[in-house]
Design a protein around this motif. Structure first.
Motif, PDB file in Angstrom:
ATOM      1  N   GLU A  32       0.976  -1.289  -0.057  1.00 39.86           N
ATOM      2  CA  GLU A  32       0.117   0.076   0.001  1.00 39.86           C
ATOM      3  C   GLU A  32       0.796   1.208   0.117  1.00 39.86           C
ATOM      4  N   LEU A  33       2.079   1.042   0.702  1.00 40.03           N
ATOM      5  CA  LEU A  33       2.950   2.368   0.734  1.00 40.03           C
ATOM      6  C   LEU A  33       3.964   2.341  -0.632  1.00 40.03           C
ATOM      7  N   GLY A  34       3.846   1.375  -1.773  1.00 40.04           N
ATOM      8  CA  GLY A  34       4.434   1.591  -2.979  1.00 40.04           C
ATOM      9  C   GLY A  34       5.386   0.540  -3.366  1.00 40.04           C
ATOM     10  N   ARG A  45      19.719   5.755   4.800  1.00 35.26           N
ATOM     11  CA  ARG A  45      20.748   5.794   5.892  1.00 35.26           C
ATOM     12  C   ARG A  45      20.521   4.714   7.050  1.00 35.26           C
ATOM     13  N   ALA A  59       7.717   9.497  -2.905  1.00 34.61           N
ATOM     14  CA  ALA A  59       8.087  10.580  -1.875  1.00 34.61           C
ATOM     15  C   ALA A  59       7.969  10.542  -0.502  1.00 34.61           C
ATOM     16  N   THR A  60       7.939   9.113  -0.115  1.00 32.31           N
ATOM     17  CA  THR A  60       7.694   8.746   1.261  1.00 32.31           C
ATOM     18  C   THR A  60       9.095   8.355   1.884  1.00 32.31           C
ATOM     19  N   LEU A  61       9.423   8.582   3.085  1.00 35.23           N
ATOM     20  CA  LEU A  61      10.449   8.445   4.124  1.00 35.23           C
ATOM     21  C   LEU A  61      10.049   7.454   5.042  1.00 35.23           C
TER      22      LEU A  61
ATOM     23  N   GLY B 120       2.535  17.085  -2.240  1.00 32.33           N
ATOM     24  CA  GLY B 120       3.867  16.465  -2.322  1.00 32.33           C
ATOM     25  C   GLY B 120       4.206  15.162  -2.570  1.00 32.33           C
ATOM     26  N   ASN B 121       3.314  14.323  -2.147  1.00 35.31           N
ATOM     27  CA  ASN B 121       3.436  12.993  -2.355  1.00 35.31           C
ATOM     28  C   ASN B 121       2.078  12.325  -2.807  1.00 35.31           C
ATOM     29  N   ARG B 124       1.477   8.385  -3.720  1.00 31.32           N
ATOM     30  CA  ARG B 124       1.096   7.248  -2.620  1.00 31.32           C
ATOM     31  C   ARG B 124      -0.354   7.655  -1.987  1.00 31.32           C
ATOM     32  N   LYS B 152       9.214  21.998  -2.839  1.00 27.77           N
ATOM     33  CA  LYS B 152       9.704  20.726  -2.854  1.00 27.77           C
ATOM     34  C   LYS B 152      10.291  20.714  -4.563  1.00 27.77           C
ATOM     35  N   GLU B 300      15.148  16.961   4.481  1.00 27.50           N
ATOM     36  CA  GLU B 300      16.500  16.363   4.210  1.00 27.50           C
ATOM     37  C   GLU B 300      17.610  16.955   4.688  1.00 27.50           C
ATOM     38  N   ASP B 303      17.209  16.319   8.487  1.00 23.48           N
ATOM     39  CA  ASP B 303      17.758  15.066   8.944  1.00 23.48           C
ATOM     40  C   ASP B 303      19.147  14.521   8.840  1.00 23.48           C
TER      41      ASP B 303
END
Lengths: 76, 742
Positions: A32-34, A45, A59-61, B120-121, B124, B152, B300, B303
């Motif tokens: 679902e998140l791709g 990281r 675009a999801t982290l 921006g996303n 999803r 962005k 980014e 982070d």
């Protein structure tokens, strides 16, 4: 080119999703998140204590533990 | 680089005539019900605040501790019922919040869906949109966070998006209330069914077969057929359970047959459906935002520092320390104000007003005012702590903290998110209990709540300080540090044990989303913090008041002949006698006197009361009765004290950056009469044992209230019982060891 588990990638590397192991505890959620076939996923990281691992998909982290990365097959 | 080939792009399907009734219903409804649905972290709460304003009502969904936000409002001459559903990545629930969202869509009979997207996303977010469109209700889209997307480098063409999805799209920046005025027009006037995903042929055939079986069944409305069929094929366990329980077991059987059939063709519907949705979501996203180019974002850059291999964790610990110092330096003057001058003023007035009726005067000044004062004196601390916590949560930092600490928490069977409530427990256990809501799994919430009270809250510090001054004046800060560490170790040890016995981990797999950093709006922060603080005050009012009155009564009832009600000496009161009777329990711990025992009882109400009660008992201090006070004098006194508190609070802000010192509070108390009395009454070993007992023995009544509210009374009292047992054993061991060593 052979498939590799996602935990074999180093930070900064990108690969494409091949399949999620049917036994993956987060299989449905990850799809679902791709995490679908062909989607590019980047290892961003590792956490300072070595685990979990931050990923970028679309675009999801998000972060997953190394155990759960092992069950995701990718191809460079 | 050879990406595996994506299956053929799906085409669109036309609206089914069968679902047209939902459109007619939206037009005809007298008070249409609009549900707001979106992924987590897309600014949904901010949008609903902007839409509903003061009409917004916040409660709980029945039976669960998830906030329910709704509003009844007038919009363009029409009544509207706006219902905010918890953030969800999909309609296949994974968390309690998502289960509510899915259940509400099925049960609350919404007339229209307002789908909030993060510009921006897009890809999803569109996954959920496409899933919503399988559920054939009228949909309107709020394309939120367009400003952030532009930063962005993502520019979404909302007209193109509207054309591609077949539903109205309104651009919004909810945090600045931009576009929010047209969102409701769009949802009420133009919401429509939109496009649908065309799944691979075999899946469509199975959907068709299952839908046919649903035709004519009253409890399965036509607009839900396609969604239910797809969800059954995806193998969603909660929908299966629900259909089985509501007399549709035959439908589930039929779905199983279809699944077997698909399996023989080598098809996994879960994969096929997800891929078809993502393929279309990707196509739409690329067409609506063609020139999207990745730019190095603020997130980014932040982070790189916040999650830095060497700096990340020290930075996190420094931030936690800063929050505590902020909480205590800013709130402390107000805590003193409420507990001191304001209470004295009130007591003075009450003494004057009730001088003709001494018994009522004593009850009011001796029990009710201090009781209410105790509750109120918590409020400034809680409010500041909640503000700071909401800031860290809403800004996106809390998710980073969980990322940093996950590995460490894993060794006791928890995940990184559990670290946050535990850390908050150092400030005050009450907000920490509520913070367990951020944990996904119920077993985690229960486990963390159960070990939380071992974290030494700020109210226990005064007890350590006064004993350190009396018995270990040269190792004061070491002693305080040891208490905090011991509490944490006991908490983690119990986490380890409880995880293996009472609360085994449900499922495995930990997934943390790291949302983009955002600066939370002041309005949302304040609402969050205020609501939590007020809910604490409401609850504590009753429990704390009842307990304080109870202790006062026990202290007032004489247990010897000759003494009269309310004037009896503490040791001759019922309280004294009961303490006396209980004291043998504590003899093995080295402090089996009625005085030491007696002080522990009010500590159940609030830990800071222990020191006061010790003073009352050891120094024979009668609670000083402030002189009766006139109205004007009282106002002047209270006003002056309030001003002093404001000045003290503001002038303390610069000092929060100074290096912390745990024994800062000890200096003033070094040679108090109480310290001298304690030095006579306790040996170092028994004093140490007493402190360990105070650290571990039971959560205060406010925490018990919070535990009962979150997890039920039984759970709360079980926690009290097991902590008492733990405290006794730990204090006993410490006493044995200390007596041998010291």
């Amino acid at each position: 080119m052979p498939d590799v588990p996602l935990d074999s990638l180093a930070p900064g590397q990108t690969a494409h999703v091949v399949a999620l192991d049917p036994a993956h505890p987060l299989r449905r959620r990850l799809m679902e998140l791709g995490f679908v076939r062909g989607a590019p996923v980047t290892v961003v990281r590792r956490a300072p204590l070595g685990d979990p691992v931050e990923l970028r998909i679309g675009a999801t982290l998000l972060a997953l533990r190394a155990d759960d990365l092992r069950l995701i097959r990718v191809r460079a | 680089m050879t990406a595996p080939a994506v299956t053929r792009p799906p085409t669109l399907i036309p609206d089914e005539a069968a679902c047209a009734d939902t459109l007619a219903r939206l037009k005809a409804a007298r008070e249409p019900r609009v549900v707001v649905v979106g992924n987590p972290n897309v600014g949904k709460t901010t949008l609903i605040n902007a839409l509903a304003g003061t009409n917004l009502k916040v409660g709980n969904w029945s039976g669960v501790t998830v906030e329910k936000r709704e509003a009844h409002l007038n919009h363009a001459g029409r009544r509207v019922h706006l219902l905010d559903l918890p953030g969800a990545y999909s309609l296949s629930p994974h968390t309690p919040e998502e289960l509510i969202t899915r259940t509400a869509l099925l049960d609350e009979a919404p007339d229209a869906v307002l789908n909030v997207l993060d510009a921006g996303n897009l890809e999803r977010n569109l996954y959920l949109t496409l899933q919503l469109m399988d559920y054939r209700l009228p949909v309107a889209v709020a394309l939120n966070l367009v400003d952030e997307a532009r930063e962005k480098g993502v520019q979404v063409d909302s007209r193109a998006l509207s054309r591609l999805l077949g539903v109205p799209v309104v651009e919004t920046v909810a945090s600045r209330a931009r576009g929010t005025d047209t969102v409701l027009d769009s949802a009420l006037g133009h919401a429509t069914l939109g496009i649908g995903v065309r799944y691979p042929e075999a899946i469509e055939r199975a959907v068709e077969a299952l839908s046919t079986r649903m035709v004519g069944v009253d409890t399965l409305p036509p607009h839900a057929h396609r969604y239910l069929a797809l969800t059954l094929l995806e193998g969603d366990p909660s929908v299966r359970g629900r259909l089985n329980a509501t007399g549709h077991a035959a439908l589930v059987q039929a779905a199983n047959a279809q699944l077997l059939e698909l399996d023989t063709q080598g098809l996994d519907p879960l994969i096929e459906i997800a891929e078809a949705r993502y393929a279309l979501a990707g196509d739409i996203a690329r067409a609506a935002a063609p020139q999207a180019q990745a730019r190095r974002t603020v997130t980014e850059r932040l982070d790189a520092l916040a999650l830095h291999p060497w700096l990340g964790i020290p930075l996190f610990l420094a931030l936690v320390l800063l929050v505590f110092r902020l909480t205590f330096t800013v709130a402390a003057p107000f805590v003193d104000l409420i507990g001191g001058p304001l209470q004295d003023t009130l007591t003075g007035w009450a003494s004057a007003a009730l001088s003709w009726f001494p018994l009522a005067r004593d009850l009011v000044t001796g029990a009710i005012i201090p009781g209410v004062g105790t509750v109120l004196s918590f409020l400034p601390t809680l409010l500041v702590l909640y503000l700071a916590m909401s800031f860290l949560e809403d800004s996106g930092y809390m998710a980073r903290a969980a990322f940093l600490m996950d590995r460490a928490m894993r060794s006791v069977g928890l995940d990184g998110r559990a670290f946050i409530p535990l850390i908050l427990g150092f400030g005050c256990n009450v907000p920490a209990v509520y913070a367990t809501r951020t944990l996904e799994r119920r077993s985690d919430r229960l486990l963390v709540s159960m070990i939380l009270p071992f974290m030494s809250c700020s109210a226990r510090l005064p007890v350590y300080v006064v004993f350190a001054a009396a018995l270990f004046p040269r190792q004061a800060s070491l002693l305080v540090w040891a208490m905090y560490t011991l509490g944490m170790l006991v908490a983690l040890a119990f986490a380890f044990v409880l995880r293996r016995t009472s609360y085994p981990a449900e499922g495995s797999g930990v997934l943390l989303e790291l949302p983009p950093y955002r600066f939370p709006t002041a309005q949302v922060l304040w609402k969050h913090a205020w609501r939590r603080t007020a809910s604490f005050a409401r609850r504590a009012r009753t429990t704390v008041l009842a307990t304080v009155a109870g202790v006062w009564l026990l202290l007032a009832i004489p247990a010897v002949s000759g003494a009269s009600f309310a004037t009896v000496a503490p040791q001759d009161s019922l309280f004294g006698r009961v303490s006396q009777a209980m004291s043998p329990i504590f003899a093995p711990l080295g402090f089996g006197t009625w005085q030491a025992t007696g002080a522990l009882v009010p500590g159940f109400i609030a830990k800071e009361v222990v020191v006061g009660t010790l003073g009352q008992i050891y120094l024979g201090e009668q609670a000083a009765r402030p002189a009766a006070l006139g109205l004007v004098d009282g106002v002047v006194q209270a006003g002056r004290a309030t001003w002093d508190a404001v000045v003290a609070s503001v002038s303390a802000i610069p000092t929060i950056l100074a290096l912390p010192s745990l024994n800062a509070d000890a200096t003033g108390d070094l040679n108090t009469p109480l310290a001298t009395a304690l030095a006579r009454a306790f040996t170092p070993a028994s004093g140490l044992s007493y402190l360990v007992f105070v650290l571990l023995y039971t959560p205060c009544i406010a925490t018990v209230g919070a535990l009962a509210q979150e997890h039920g009374r039984r759970f709360a009292w079980t926690t009290v019982a097991y902590q008492l047992a733990t405290a006794w054993v730990a204090a006993f061991l410490v006493y044995l060891i200390a007596r041998a060593v010291l």
